[in-house]
Design a protein around this motif. Structure first.
Motif, PDB file in Angstrom:
ATOM      1  N   MET A  42      47.128  14.100  89.837  1.00  0.00           N
ATOM      2  CA  MET A  42      48.313  13.813  89.021  1.00  0.00           C
ATOM      3  C   MET A  42      49.211  15.037  88.934  1.00  0.00           C
ATOM      4  SD  MET A  42      46.899  11.557  85.786  1.00  0.00           S
ATOM      5  CE  MET A  42      45.407  12.512  85.487  1.00  0.00           C
ATOM      6  N   ASN A  43      50.527  14.796  89.031  1.00  0.00           N
ATOM      7  CA  ASN A  43      51.443  15.901  88.768  1.00  0.00           C
ATOM      8  C   ASN A  43      51.629  16.046  87.259  1.00  0.00           C
ATOM      9  OD1 ASN A  43      53.479  14.080  87.852  1.00  0.00           O
ATOM     10  ND2 ASN A  43      54.217  13.791  89.960  1.00  0.00           N
ATOM     11  N   ALA A  44      52.432  17.013  86.859  1.00  0.00           N
ATOM     12  CA  ALA A  44      52.561  17.321  85.438  1.00  0.00           C
ATOM     13  C   ALA A  44      53.089  16.132  84.639  1.00  0.00           C
ATOM     14  CB  ALA A  44      53.485  18.530  85.259  1.00  0.00           C
ATOM     15  N   ASN A  45      54.071  15.428  85.165  1.00  0.00           N
ATOM     16  CA  ASN A  45      54.636  14.280  84.459  1.00  0.00           C
ATOM     17  C   ASN A  45      53.640  13.137  84.354  1.00  0.00           C
ATOM     18  OD1 ASN A  45      57.116  15.533  84.018  1.00  0.00           O
ATOM     19  ND2 ASN A  45      57.993  14.764  85.940  1.00  0.00           N
ATOM     20  N   GLU A  46      52.909  12.906  85.426  1.00  0.00           N
ATOM     21  CA  GLU A  46      51.897  11.842  85.417  1.00  0.00           C
ATOM     22  C   GLU A  46      50.778  12.167  84.439  1.00  0.00           C
ATOM     23  OE1 GLU A  46      52.277  10.265  90.053  1.00  0.00           O
ATOM     24  OE2 GLU A  46      50.923  11.935  89.545  1.00  0.00           O
ATOM     25  N   LEU A  47      50.392  13.431  84.389  1.00  0.00           N
ATOM     26  CA  LEU A  47      49.345  13.850  83.458  1.00  0.00           C
ATOM     27  C   LEU A  47      49.791  13.625  82.013  1.00  0.00           C
ATOM     28  CD1 LEU A  47      46.657  15.180  82.753  1.00  0.00           C
ATOM     29  CD2 LEU A  47      47.779  17.414  82.972  1.00  0.00           C
ATOM     30  N   GLN A  48      51.020  14.023  81.712  1.00  0.00           N
ATOM     31  CA  GLN A  48      51.509  13.840  80.350  1.00  0.00           C
ATOM     32  C   GLN A  48      51.590  12.353  79.995  1.00  0.00           C
ATOM     33  OE1 GLN A  48      54.791  16.217  79.153  1.00  0.00           O
ATOM     34  NE2 GLN A  48      54.692  15.455  77.046  1.00  0.00           N
ATOM     35  N   ASP A  49      52.066  11.533  80.894  1.00  0.00           N
ATOM     36  CA  ASP A  49      52.137  10.094  80.636  1.00  0.00           C
ATOM     37  C   ASP A  49      50.747   9.513  80.407  1.00  0.00           C
ATOM     38  OD1 ASP A  49      54.878  10.127  80.897  1.00  0.00           O
ATOM     39  OD2 ASP A  49      54.883   9.393  82.974  1.00  0.00           O
ATOM     40  N   PHE A  50      49.795   9.945  81.221  1.00  0.00           N
ATOM     41  CA  PHE A  50      48.413   9.478  81.093  1.00  0.00           C
ATOM     42  C   PHE A  50      47.842   9.850  79.727  1.00  0.00           C
ATOM     43  CE2 PHE A  50      43.844  10.584  81.733  1.00  0.00           C
ATOM     44  CZ  PHE A  50      43.354   9.300  81.952  1.00  0.00           C
ATOM     45  N   LEU A  51      48.016  11.111  79.331  1.00  0.00           N
ATOM     46  CA  LEU A  51      47.487  11.568  78.055  1.00  0.00           C
ATOM     47  C   LEU A  51      48.197  10.911  76.882  1.00  0.00           C
ATOM     48  CD1 LEU A  51      46.968  15.363  78.823  1.00  0.00           C
ATOM     49  CD2 LEU A  51      45.188  13.622  78.528  1.00  0.00           C
ATOM     50  N   ASP A  52      49.498  10.738  76.992  1.00  0.00           N
ATOM     51  CA  ASP A  52      50.244  10.079  75.913  1.00  0.00           C
ATOM     52  C   ASP A  52      49.748   8.644  75.710  1.00  0.00           C
ATOM     53  OD1 ASP A  52      51.792  12.286  75.310  1.00  0.00           O
ATOM     54  OD2 ASP A  52      53.495  11.656  76.553  1.00  0.00           O
ATOM     55  N   GLU A  53      49.432   7.955  76.790  1.00  0.00           N
ATOM     56  CA  GLU A  53      48.889   6.596  76.685  1.00  0.00           C
ATOM     57  C   GLU A  53      47.549   6.595  75.953  1.00  0.00           C
ATOM     58  OE1 GLU A  53      48.628   4.909  80.552  1.00  0.00           O
ATOM     59  OE2 GLU A  53      50.800   4.874  80.880  1.00  0.00           O
ATOM     60  N   LYS A  91      38.341  18.641  83.825  1.00  0.00           N
ATOM     61  CA  LYS A  91      38.564  17.655  84.889  1.00  0.00           C
ATOM     62  C   LYS A  91      40.047  17.388  85.100  1.00  0.00           C
ATOM     63  CE  LYS A  91      34.111  15.307  84.277  1.00  0.00           C
ATOM     64  NZ  LYS A  91      33.425  14.069  83.835  1.00  0.00           N
ATOM     65  N   LEU A  92      40.830  17.529  84.036  1.00  0.00           N
ATOM     66  CA  LEU A  92      42.266  17.278  84.124  1.00  0.00           C
ATOM     67  C   LEU A  92      43.064  18.533  84.477  1.00  0.00           C
ATOM     68  CD1 LEU A  92      42.692  14.966  81.004  1.00  0.00           C
ATOM     69  CD2 LEU A  92      42.786  14.279  83.409  1.00  0.00           C
ATOM     70  N   GLY A  93      42.378  19.657  84.631  1.00  0.00           N
ATOM     71  CA  GLY A  93      43.053  20.900  84.990  1.00  0.00           C
ATOM     72  C   GLY A  93      43.735  21.591  83.826  1.00  0.00           C
ATOM     73  N   LEU A  94      43.388  21.192  82.606  1.00  0.00           N
ATOM     74  CA  LEU A  94      43.976  21.815  81.420  1.00  0.00           C
ATOM     75  C   LEU A  94      43.203  23.047  80.975  1.00  0.00           C
ATOM     76  CD1 LEU A  94      44.653  18.585  79.337  1.00  0.00           C
ATOM     77  CD2 LEU A  94      46.387  20.031  80.423  1.00  0.00           C
ATOM     78  N   LEU A  95      42.013  23.215  81.492  1.00  0.00           N
ATOM     79  CA  LEU A  95      41.140  24.310  81.072  1.00  0.00           C
ATOM     80  C   LEU A  95      40.307  24.756  82.263  1.00  0.00           C
ATOM     81  CD1 LEU A  95      39.932  26.054  78.771  1.00  0.00           C
ATOM     82  CD2 LEU A  95      38.372  24.168  78.282  1.00  0.00           C
ATOM     83  N   HIS A  96      40.245  26.072  82.470  1.00  0.00           N
ATOM     84  CA  HIS A  96      39.469  26.608  83.581  1.00  0.00           C
ATOM     85  C   HIS A  96      38.275  27.435  83.119  1.00  0.00           C
ATOM     86  CE1 HIS A  96      42.413  25.178  86.471  1.00  0.00           C
ATOM     87  NE2 HIS A  96      43.368  25.671  85.697  1.00  0.00           N
ATOM     88  N   ARG A  97      38.371  28.033  81.946  1.00  0.00           N
ATOM     89  CA  ARG A  97      37.254  28.826  81.451  1.00  0.00           C
ATOM     90  C   ARG A  97      36.037  27.924  81.224  1.00  0.00           C
ATOM     91  NH1 ARG A  97      36.043  33.745  79.533  1.00  0.00           N
ATOM     92  NH2 ARG A  97      34.583  33.933  77.785  1.00  0.00           N
ATOM     93  N   LYS A  98      34.866  28.389  81.623  1.00  0.00           N
ATOM     94  CA  LYS A  98      33.661  27.554  81.581  1.00  0.00           C
ATOM     95  C   LYS A  98      33.061  27.448  80.184  1.00  0.00           C
ATOM     96  CE  LYS A  98      32.400  28.410  86.388  1.00  0.00           C
ATOM     97  NZ  LYS A  98      31.369  28.942  87.338  1.00  0.00           N
ATOM     98  N   GLN A  99      33.143  28.520  79.383  1.00  0.00           N
ATOM     99  CA  GLN A  99      32.585  28.480  78.041  1.00  0.00           C
ATOM    100  C   GLN A  99      33.553  27.818  77.066  1.00  0.00           C
ATOM    101  OE1 GLN A  99      33.009  31.166  79.930  1.00  0.00           O
ATOM    102  NE2 GLN A  99      31.253  32.575  79.851  1.00  0.00           N
ATOM    103  N   ASN A 100      33.001  27.126  76.074  1.00  0.00           N
ATOM    104  CA  ASN A 100      33.831  26.553  75.012  1.00  0.00           C
ATOM    105  C   ASN A 100      33.927  27.551  73.857  1.00  0.00           C
ATOM    106  OD1 ASN A 100      34.284  24.058  76.320  1.00  0.00           O
ATOM    107  ND2 ASN A 100      32.288  23.316  75.654  1.00  0.00           N
TER     108      ASN A 100
END
Length: 254
Positions: free
Chosen positions: A1-12, A209-218
Motif C-alpha cells: 500500500m502507498n501512503a494514501n492507501e494505508l491511511q484510507d485502510f486505517l481510517d476504515e 506489518k504495516l510499516g509504521l514501526l521498525h523497532r523490534k522492542q515495544n
C-alpha cells in the motif's frame, strides 16, 4: 500500500472499531458504569492499571475492584478507614495484589487531597508535544506516600524508556472526545494531539506489518517512532489509530 492507501485502510478500521459495540468487549466498559466525574476517573485509572493479560479476566477483576469499593470508588478513596482496606485482602490480578490495591487507594487519596486530582496533575505537567513527562511527574507524586517498593512497578515511567501502555490507554479514555461513544472525553484542557498510542504486542505487531514501526522492542523509543508516524496521518487525533491497530490484531488476527 502507498501512503494514501494505508491511511484510507486505517481510517476504515477506525470507523469499524471506534463504535459503541466495542465497549462490551473492552475494559473501557468499567468507567462507563459511572456518571460522577471522579468515579469515572478512578474507575478508569484502576482498570487501566490491571489491563494486561486475558481481557475477560481484566474485565472480571475490574468489576470486582469496583464491588470491593461499594461501587462508589471516589467515596471509598476519600473516606476509607484502615478497616475498610481489609476487605481487599484476597484481591489479586496477576502480580497486582491486595497490598498494591490498598497502596493505590492511598495514592489516589493523596492525589485528590493534595494535588487537585488526576486531571489537574496530568494537565499541569503536560508539554507542548507529549504527555510522557506528565506521566513521569504523576508517578513521582503518586508515590510520595509511604508505600511498598513493589507497588511502583504498576505505574510505568516513560523517562525510563517504557512504552507505558496502560497509562497511555487511560489518557486516551479521559481525553479523546469524538462523539462516537467509546472514549469518555472528560478532560478538556489536554489536547488529543498530545496522546500516544497504547503500544502493546498486538498493536506493535500490526504496526510493523504495516510499516509504521521498525523497532523490534515495544519500548519508549518504539512508541516515539510510532507516535510520529500516526501524527503524520492525523496530527489532531493520532491515537484514534489505536482502534485500527488493536482491532486488526485482536479481532482479525492481522
Amino acid at each position: 500500500m502507498n501512503a494514501n492507501e494505508l491511511q484510507d485502510f486505517l481510517d476504515e478500521k477506525v470507523e469499524l472499531y471506534n463504535h459503541p459495540n466495542f465497549i462490551n468487549s473492552d475494559p473501557i466498559q468499567i468507567p462507563h458504569l459511572f456518571s460522577l466525574r471522579e468515579d469515572i476517573e478512578i474507575a478508569g485509572f484502576l482498570t487501566a492499571t490491571i489491563a494486561w493479560g486475558n481481557r475477560k479476566m481484566i474485565i472480571q477483576n475490574s468489576h470486582r475492584m469496583m464491588n470491593l469499593m461499594g461501587n462508589a470508588p471516589y467515596d471509598f478513596v476519600m473516606s476509607h478507614k484502615a478497616s475498610d482496606l481489609e476487605r481487599l485482602a484476597h484481591f489479586a490480578h496477576r502480580t497486582f495484589n491486595s497490598l498494591d490495591f490498598a497502596t493505590f487507594i492511598k495514592g489516589l487519596q493523596h492525589i485528590y487531597q493534595n494535588h487537585g486530582g488526576l486531571e489537574t496533575v496530568f494537565t499541569v505537567h503536560q508539554e507542548k508535544d507529549s504527555m510522557q513527562n506528565s506521566i513521569h511527574q504523576f508517578k513521582q507524586l503518586f508515590f510520595e506516600i509511604e508505600h511498598p517498593y513493589r507497588s511502583q512497578k504498576h505505574i510505568s515511567d516513560p523517562l525510563n524508556n517504557s512504552a507505558a501502555k496502560r497509562i497511555n490507554m487511560f489518557l486516551r479514555w479521559m481525553v479523546r472526545k469524538d462523539n462516537k461513544g467509546v472514549d469518555l472525553g472528560l478532560w478538556k484542557d489536554i489536547s488529543a494531539s498530545l496522546l500516544s498510542c497504547p503500544l502493546d504486542v498486538h498493536s506493535g505487531n500490526v504496526a510493523r506489518k504495516l510499516g509504521l514501526l521498525h523497532r523490534k522492542q515495544n519500548d519508549g523509543r518504539a512508541l516515539s517512532e510510532l507516535d510520529q508516524k500516526l501524527r503524520n496521518l492525523d496530527a489532531n487525533d493520532p491515537v484514534k489509530y489505536d482502534f485500527a491497530l488493536f482491532g486488526l490484531g485482536v479481532f482479525e488476527g492481522f
